[in-house]
Each structure stands twice: as C-alpha cells, then as structure tokens.
Design a protein around this motif. Structure first.
Motif: not given
Length: 879
Positions: A19-45
């Motif tokens: 719940q803490k992680w969710m509230e702090k938005k730690y999982f959320h990724a934004k377009v950030n040109r200062a960082k290199k992206p890394f992306t995984i697509m979850m196989p949709p259950p």
C-alpha cells in the motif's frame, strides 16, 4: 533507526508495504529524457483467470527484472493489463445465464454484451488484485484492457490498413471449427493429443469393372460423405491404369474420380487416399490442384447435413451407423487399432473439426518476412536460444491466419456489406455511401476478431498508438518479453510481425522463456488431476517473498521445475535468518548509531566481507543482465547465509562484546554497510522483507526500491584480505572437522598451535587471533615456525602452507576417555567370546548356512581389530 519486531511475520508487513509503494507512486514511470527507458509488457492475463503457479512464476521474473532496472536508474515501465479472453469469457457468461434460465439469444447481442461487461466489472480485476499480493511492481496507473477505447481504436486502425493493403481478405478456406463453442479457432489454439482409435479399411468399387475395388483406410469414416476423389501417387505402378477412372462412393450413390498426386505416400497403407477437400487441410490443397468440389457435410454443431439416412445425426453417431452399413454391404475390409494425434480445442477440450468456411484471414507470407529476418540478423534473441528455432520453424511454415470468430464478446469486425451491390467496405465507422454503387444500405459483419488480433498489438497499443504519444516514442520498442514457451505461436510471433508492420521496429529485443511449474512428481498441474497449488495459499502461509524465492531458486530459462512444499519452508527459513541477523546488527548499531570508519581503520575481517559483497554486486549484476535469475539469487543466498551470517557476524562478535575494543566502530560500520548492500541485491527477489529491514535500518532513504543498485568499487577490492581470510576459514574448517570426528562438544576449548615456516601465513593468523580463536573454539592460539613444545599425541589438521595441532588432552577428558575405552574393551571381549563359542560349536558349523558362518568369521576379524585399537589407545593414555 527503528526496532524490528522479534519475529518475522510476513502477513503483518506485506500488505502494508505494498500500500505504501502504491501511495508513493514508486511503480509509476514517466517520460523522462534524462533517463534511459526500460520497458516490459506484462502478458495480459485473461479476465476469467485466477492466479496460478504459472502466473506467479511469470510475474515474479518480470518483477525481478523491473525492480533491478529501476534501482539501476532506468525509467522502468512495467505495463500491465488484462485480456478480454473472448471464448473463455463468453462461455462463463453463457453458463451464468443458463443457471438463471436465460439463453444468450434471448438477450440479443447488445443485451448479452451488457452482461459480459457486468461480468468483467465483477471479476475482471480479480487476478490483478492477486498480482498485488505477489508484490508485482507494475505501473497500475497505466493498466489497460484489450477492449478499452484506446486498444479498440488500434484494432480498427490495423484492420482497415491491412484490408486496404490486401493483407486481410474474406474467403473459403479450411479452418478449425469447434462444434461446442461454435466458432472458428486458430491453429495455435488447437492442442494435439494422442488418442486410441482405428483405421477402417473400406473398398470403393471401380465403375465398370465388377469385382475390382480400390481399398482406402480412414480414421474418420463419416467424412466419406464429403469425398470428391481418391488419390494415388503418379509413380505407383499398381494404380496407373485406373487414374482418371471413376469409383462408386459407398453409401452416397455418387461417383468420384481417381486422381494422381504426389501428396500420396505410395509406401504408406494401401497407397490410396480418400480426398475430402472440405474437411482436411491437406485434402483441401489436393482439391485445389485438381479442381475438386468441396462438400461440407456437417452443420456447426457437428451433426450431418447431407440428405439421406444419416441426416441430423451427430458425427460419431453417424460413424457407427455408416460402419455398420458398410459391413452389411461387404465393403468393410477390416478394422485395425491405431493411435493417432487428434486436434482438440485448448479451451473446451472438444475435438476440432477441420471445415471449409467463409472466414476472414490475414495473408502471412509478406508479414512473416521481417519477423523471420529479425531472428536471423540478431534483432531478436530468445533465452534460451533453442526456442528461436521453434519460432523460426513456425514462421517459415506459417499459414494464413483465420481471424474471425463466431462470437459476440470481442472486437466486432469493422467490415460493412452494401445491401444493394454486395461491396465490402472496411471502415472505423459505418459508411454513409457505398463507393461502388452510391447506395447507403449497409450491414455490419456480425463476427468478432480473434482475441490474439488485439493482443498482437499490445506493445504499442498500450502506449497510445495509433496516436503519436510521448510514451510511444519514449518506451517503444520495449526491452524484454517474459513468457512461457506455450504461447510462442499464440502471442510472441504475432506481436513481432505486427510490430514490424505497424511500427517498423521489432517490439522487443529479447524473449525470456520459462518452463512450467509441475507438481512434486513431475506432473503438469491441472484441475483433472487435482494437483494444482494455489499461490495465494502459499502466500497466506509463508509470505510472498518465500513463494518468489522458491519459484526462482534453481530455475533456469526454458526448463520446467517441480514444486515442493519443503522448498517453500527452506525459503521461509532463509527469510528468518535474514530477519534475525538484521535484528542482531541493529541492536548493536544502537550502541554506536553514528559509527563511521575510514577504509584504513577496517580490520582484516572487515575488508574481507566488504570485498566479498563488492564482488557479489558485480557478479549478480552480470547474472541479471544475462537473465540468469536463479544463479543470481543463489549467489545472494550463499553470501548472506554463509559468508555474512555464519562467518563474518561470528568473526565480529568478540569485538562487539569487548567494551575496550578500539575497532568496534569499524565493525558496526561494516555490518551496517554490508547488510545494506546485501539487502539491495536481495530486493528484486524478496521485495517485502528487504524493504521492511532497510527502512528500519537507516533514515537516509525512504524506500529500498528507489535506492541505488550496488556497483563494484575499486576502493572496496581487497584481494589480499580475501585470500588471507580464506586461509583462516580453511584452518577453522579443519579444526571443526577434527573436533566433530572426535565428538568434542563446542563448549570444550582447546589450545591451538599454528605451525608454518611462512612468515606471511603466521602474520595472517596474528592479525586474526581474536576471531580465529572464537571460531576455532580455541582457549589459546600459539604461532610458531616448528613443532617445538607440541606433544606427540597432538591431533593434526593440515592446511596449505601450515599445520594446525590440537593437544589430545585438551580435546578429551582423560579419565572419561579411559573409562569409555575400558567399557568398549569389555564389550569387545564379550563379543569375541560369543563369536568364538559359535565358531567352535560343531553343531552350528554343520547345520548353519555357509553365508551365516562367513558372517560370523567376518565379525571375529572385525572385533579382533577393534580390540587391538582400543588396547593400544588405553596403553597410550594410561602410560
């Protein structure tokens, strides 16, 4: 710094931390040109799904990679979502309605779809909530659904583009038909299972030649009703004279020709093959080459539609009746048992019927080319590589993809039929005017698209395509796809060719394949066997971290693994070990909370463990970069359990307990520093326990999951200290082996002599005296270059470049040992007396089996030798 609870209780921390992680938005990724992206697509259950072990493994692997990359400083997006699962969901809703006495047709299309959306609302998020329990750090703010507005726009766009390009067409071809679900299904959705059946050998009379027959063999006699030829190999001399002649097709009153085609294997069976173009994919191709009629003999529910005696019968009912009639007419030659592969629908397990039907198809010849080239030129790689061959073989033999389904739940095909001239218009919205005749009367195609048509677009439709979004530009192409080998054909291939076709790029560079989770006996988990293990049950009992560790430990890409409850308990035990070690360290940190130490102030042991965790960071990083998740976890496990807990913590205890020890601050700093590094390396695998300890251990950072991943540091590389402590460890092991062999209790201390002519070796022991004495249960440690002053009875323990000696008297209580040996001497005398009496008894010798006599002679020799040893030891001790 806060205090940890005395006992590790995952149930008390996991939901709170998530719940803490969710509230702090730690999982959320934004377009950030200062960082290199890394992306995984979850196989949709599927929204009909419930978390099973396969989901747990697949998502644990993805979470490990995404947490690792997030800590490395990437803008890490794990894109989640669910699939509408057309067939499965429609079946669930139909069954629900049936229980209420309602038929699908009673509601009409719109009414039925309302029921499907209600079902999705009630059950569609179930598996997502279960993934939360696993600790999945996906960007839930971006959760998508294959029927949401954006994904639906993408489907419409692709269909219309491919139709305009000529890649999508409607035509009559052989497809797989499920009589139960009453829809077409793709080749990938057909499971081939071996079943016991028969070859029915049947005579087809040659027209105009009474008494002459052509013998064919078939596993499906009912399909005779749709035969339009019999084929023979053109080089088969037996049948050259009848090629072009006509045969009487039994039970039908029709005549069919004999054709010559190389498809027929002249050495298999009778060399004559019945051709049923409308019900066999190979026969369909033969029929096209020879211009044969295609006769569909079955209705959608697999009942016979051919007028006559068998009309309306189920296909298997008709089979029995036809075989009986053939036998009555004397045309049934024989019936031979035969095992063969039968296609069944993977969802409902009904035997599939190949059938010619008007369906929508995607031409695959051109679209497959870039997907084939990608694996050949290295744009796409599989882990393990062997699955790349599976992928390539499928693509090089791919058939046109049947994309229409006779369902209501799903993306309705955007094709409109002009009711005046029959022209077909593919459009995102209903056309106003026919481009061919100018009229405005249209009817939309009632079929829906194959579920995989929408999920094939998943890597870019979820990022906003067909709109040109920032997310699409930044996060696409994605990086790694994690999936099981069972959906390479269903999903992986379709995403690859769709990615090239729509985006001009491969949707990911790596496909990480995992195997199946089997039960402890190696069987596939299934409802029918009742051997499935519910991951939520494991989490409730042992915690998510223990489940994740169990699934990853020893797991190699592509390999199946077995599930054992004992392994879950071992994982829980490891968590307890980490928890208790952390509590011990934190209690000592409280004594000197601000302890700092320069590298120059560190002792030999401190530098050793710092160097070990430094090397570990480098190795684990390399393992994760190569997707060797199981190897990486094992290294972290071994380091924490053995090097850190069993060795280093024991090494520093004397320093922590001695008030006057000047190196205490260095010890506390090292304990804290190494524990933090170890927790970070463990975090991707066991996120909850590492977060709880980390946040209580330090105040500088608010969460371990957004802290920096450990990197190798040159200043922490202490090669000489590693070798030195390696020498100490060997000496300790040798001492412990000696003590164990002599049953010496840990409480009994013994003087230890270290003898070596090498001054460097002696210096190592000199620097390590305090912890060497503690680990080696030594009352005193003496370092010398020769054996002077060491008794002859001292017990040796040899290590490279040195010898260890322990005085015998220190290891053993002489009075107790003498008493023990005298008791043993008395026992052996009794055994020898008994054996000698038996062997001296003529009655025993004459009647006992030879094997028994030999056994007693063996005992005589053994007891004699043992007595000699005991007598010798007693003489030495009493002398």
């Amino acid at each position: 710094m806060k205090e940890l609870e005395k006992t590790y209780n995952p149930a008390a921390i996991e939901d709170r931390l998530y719940q803490k992680w969710m509230e702090k938005k730690y999982f959320h990724a934004k377009v950030n040109r200062a960082k290199k992206p890394f992306t995984i697509m979850m196989p949709p259950p599927n929204i009909t799904g419930q978390l099973h072990m396969g989901h747990a493994l697949d998502n644990a692997m993805q979470d490990i990679l995404i947490r690792f990359k997030r800590m490395q400083g990437y803008e890490a997006l794990w894109q989640p979502g669910t699939d509408h699962a057309a067939i499965s969901t429609e079946v669930k809703v139909i069954n629900k309605l049936r229980s209420e006495g309602i038929k699908k047709e009673d509601l009409g299309r719109e009414g039925f779809l309302e029921q499907c959306w209600e079902w999705r609302k009630e059950y569609g998020s179930r598996i997502i909530n279960q993934l939360h329990k696993l600790g999945s750090s996906a960007d839930w703010d971006r959760e998508r659904f294959t029927l949401d507005e954006g994904c639906s726009d993408a489907v419409l766009e692709v269909f219309c583009k491919l139709y305009e390009k000529g890649y999508i067409y409607k035509g009559s071809r052989i497809i797989n038909w499920c009589p139960l679900c009453q829809t077409s299904i793709s080749d990938a959705e057909v499971d081939h299972v071996e079943q016991e059946g028969f070859f029915w050998h049947i005579n087809y009379p040659v027209v105009g030649e009474p008494g002459r027959f052509v013998e064919i063999a078939t596993t499906r006699p009912e399909t005779m009703l749709g035969d339009t030829a019999v084929a023979v190999n053109p080089e088969d001399e037996r049948y050259q004279d009848i090629v072009g002649k006509m045969l009487e097709l039994p039970l039908t009153g029709r005549q069919i020709p004999v054709v010559a085609d190389e498809y027929v294997d002249k050495d298999f069976g009778t060399g004559c093959v019945k051709i049923t173009p409308a019900h066999d994919p190979n026969d369909f191709e033969v029929g096209k080459r020879h211009g044969l009629e295609e006769i569909v003999i079955l209705n959608d529910d697999a009942t016979v539609n051919v007028p006559g005696s068998y009309f309306g019968m189920d296909r298997y009912e008709a089979r029995k009746a036809m075989v009986a009639e053939l036998e009555r007419q004397g045309l049934l030659v024989k019936v031979v048992p035969h095992s063969h592969n039968v296609g069944i629908h993977g969802s409902c397990k009904t035997t599939v019927e190949p059938m010619v039907k008007q369906q929508w198809f995607v031409r695959m010849d051109e679209m497959a080319k870039p997907a084939i080239e990608a694996i050949k030129n290295g744009q796409l790689t599989f882990v393990p590589e062997s699955f790349g061959k599976t992928y390539l073989h499928w693509l090089e033999n791919i058939r046109d993809w049947c994309i229409s389904r006779q369902l209501w739940w799903g993306h309705q095909i955007p094709a409109y039929y002009c009711q005046d001239c029959g022209h077909i218009v593919a459009a995102k919205k209903a056309p106003v005017q026919c481009p061919k005749c100018g009229k405005s009367h249209f009817k939309r195609d009632e079929d829906t698209l194959d579920t995989w048509f929408s999920s094939a677009l998943w890597p870019f439709s979820t990022l906003g395509w067909p709109k040109k979004t920032e997310e699409l530009e930044y996060f696409y192409p994605t990086d790694v796809l994690v999936t099981g080998y069972d959906i390479i054909f269903f999903w992986v291939i379709r995403m690859v060719f769709s990615g090239f076709e729509q985006m001009g790029k491969c949707p990911f560079h790596t496909v990480l394949i995992h195997g199946l989770i089997r039960d402890s006996q190696g069987r596939k988990m299934s409802k029918s066997l009742g051997n499935g293990i519910d991951p939520l049950e494991v989490i409730d009992k042992y915690g998510a971290d223990a489940l994740r560790m169990t699934l990853i430990t020893g797991n190699a890409p592509g390999n199946d693994m077995r599930f054992y409850w004992e392994r879950v308990e071992n994982s829980r035990n490891f968590a307890n070990k980490v928890w208790n070690a952390s509590r011990f360290i934190m209690m000592n940190i409280e004594k000197a909370p601000k302890a700092e130490a320069a590298l120059s102030q560190l002792t030999l042991a401190d530098k050793w463990i710092l160097s070990k965790v430094n090397a570990l960071a480098k190795e684990v990083t390399e393992n994760l970069d190569k997707y060797e998740l199981g190897i990486g976890l094992q290294k972290v496990y071994d380091f924490i359990w053995e090097e850190f807990c069993d060795w280093y913590i024991e090494m520093v205890k004397p320093r922590l307990y001695a008030e006057e020890d000047t190196t205490k601050a260095a010890a506390i700093w090292t304990l804290r520093t190494v524990l933090i590094q170890a927790l970070k390396l463990l975090h991707p695998f066991m996120p909850f326990i590492t977060e709880e300890i980390f946040c209580n251990l330090q105040d500088e950072e608010e969460s371990i999951m957004v802290s920096a991943w450990p990197v190798w540091k040159a200043e922490w590389d202490f090669d000489q200290e590693e070798k030195a402590v390696g020498t100490i460890k060997e000496a300790v092991r040798s001492i412990r082996n000696v003590r164990t062999s002599m049953n010496v209790p840990p409480s009994r201390k013994a003087k230890v002599f270290v003898v070596s002519e090498d001054e460097e070796i002696l210096e190592i022991f000199r620097r390590s005296k305090a912890f060497f004495a503690a680990l080696g249960y030594a009352s005193q440690v003496e370092l010398q270059k020769d054996k002077e002053g060491i008794g002859e009875d001292a017990v040796p323990a040899v290590i490279p470049q040195a010898a260890i000696y322990l005085p015998f008297a220190d290891l053993v209580d002489l009075d107790k040992e003498i008493a023990r040996l005298k008791g043993e001497e008395k026992r052996l005398h009794g055994e020898l007396d008994r054996v000698n009496k038996m062997l001296g008894n003529e009655k025993f010798i004459s009647k006992a089996p030879a094997a028994k006599i030999e056994e007693e002679k063996g005992k005589l020799l053994k007891y004699t030798q043992m007595l000699e040893q005991v007598t010798k030891q007693l003489a030495h001790l009493e002398g």
